[in-house]
Design a protein around this motif. Sequence first.
Motif, mmCIF file in Angstrom:
data_model
loop_
_atom_site.group_PDB
_atom_site.id
_atom_site.type_symbol
_atom_site.label_atom_id
_atom_site.label_comp_id
_atom_site.label_asym_id
_atom_site.label_seq_id
_atom_site.Cartn_x
_atom_site.Cartn_y
_atom_site.Cartn_z
ATOM 1 N N VAL A 161 0.806 -1.252 -0.099
ATOM 2 C CA VAL A 161 0.169 -0.125 0.015
ATOM 3 C C VAL A 161 0.936 1.349 -0.057
ATOM 4 O O VAL A 161 0.588 2.238 -0.670
ATOM 5 N N LEU A 162 1.859 1.407 0.878
ATOM 6 C CA LEU A 162 2.769 2.458 0.875
ATOM 7 C C LEU A 162 3.328 2.727 -0.435
ATOM 8 O O LEU A 162 3.623 3.729 -0.978
ATOM 9 N N GLN A 163 3.761 1.380 -1.115
ATOM 10 C CA GLN A 163 4.377 1.737 -2.562
ATOM 11 C C GLN A 163 3.418 2.164 -3.610
ATOM 12 O O GLN A 163 3.836 3.258 -4.257
ATOM 13 N N MET A 164 2.402 1.937 -3.546
ATOM 14 C CA MET A 164 1.342 2.435 -4.238
ATOM 15 C C MET A 164 0.873 3.752 -3.913
ATOM 16 O O MET A 164 0.754 4.799 -4.786
ATOM 17 N N PHE A 165 0.851 4.407 -2.694
ATOM 18 C CA PHE A 165 0.608 5.542 -2.145
ATOM 19 C C PHE A 165 1.882 6.395 -2.670
ATOM 20 O O PHE A 165 1.405 7.528 -3.308
ATOM 21 N N PHE A 166 2.905 6.088 -2.597
ATOM 22 C CA PHE A 166 4.066 6.918 -3.125
ATOM 23 C C PHE A 166 4.154 6.757 -4.552
ATOM 24 O O PHE A 166 4.244 8.204 -5.125
#
Length: 255
Positions: A161-166
């Motif tokens: 999720v953090l990768q996608m948010f970034f």
Amino acid sequence: MSKKHRHDPNSLMGHLIELRNRLLKSIAAVVLLFLSLAYFANDIYHMLALPLLASLPKGTTMIATGVASTFFVPFKLTFIVAFVLAIPYVLYQIWSFVAPALYNKEKHLIAPLIVSSTLLFYAGISFAYFFVFPLVFGFFTSVTPEGVVNAPDISTYLDFVLQMFFAFGLSFEIPVAMLLLIWSGVMDRATLIEKRPYFIVIAFVIAMFLTPPDVLSQTLLAVPMCILYEIGIWLGRFYERPADPEDEQPEEKTE
């Protein structure tokens, strides 16, 4: 070095002291927000997991493979949320530090860009959470092989999720980056329009590296990037540098 000179705001030491103070204020804001949200760490993680939980088969839950994952993962997420929420204040501190060195014209230009870049970053995160995640997780769940239980690990899910948010937050900054290029004179609108076909290819290549290896995720990132590129071209007409009058004057003829 005298005490008076050491605290002179126009001296090198004065600038370093001001920079230190603004960094400390930024860190304090993040820590304060983290402490305020720490009690709700599990609730915050549950909110983040809702798009995935809604796509999982009935009766299926997420798992924790690490011994301390159930404790550390929610607090890790809470700290990141605190930092994201503190971004406007952190940018304000950066702006307050650099603004005195800018001309009035530059201040009128940079200030709106800082505000718009913050809003665009939040918009990218919101787009990923409310639109992309339901589609992507629904797709992943639908292609789960028969006999395989889809029970994602909470730590792996957070990293994903953090990768996608970034990826989406950064891609939504494309109009701001284009306006800076136009304003600085590095490129003009005509050049950006000419490079449009190349950017479309680059957008899909970037999406391939920033998203999971599936066509759906890559398309959901690349298409908004192309749309934002067009928005940047349209906005560029308001930020184009005026031509230098000296360049427009005809050269004097020599006899």
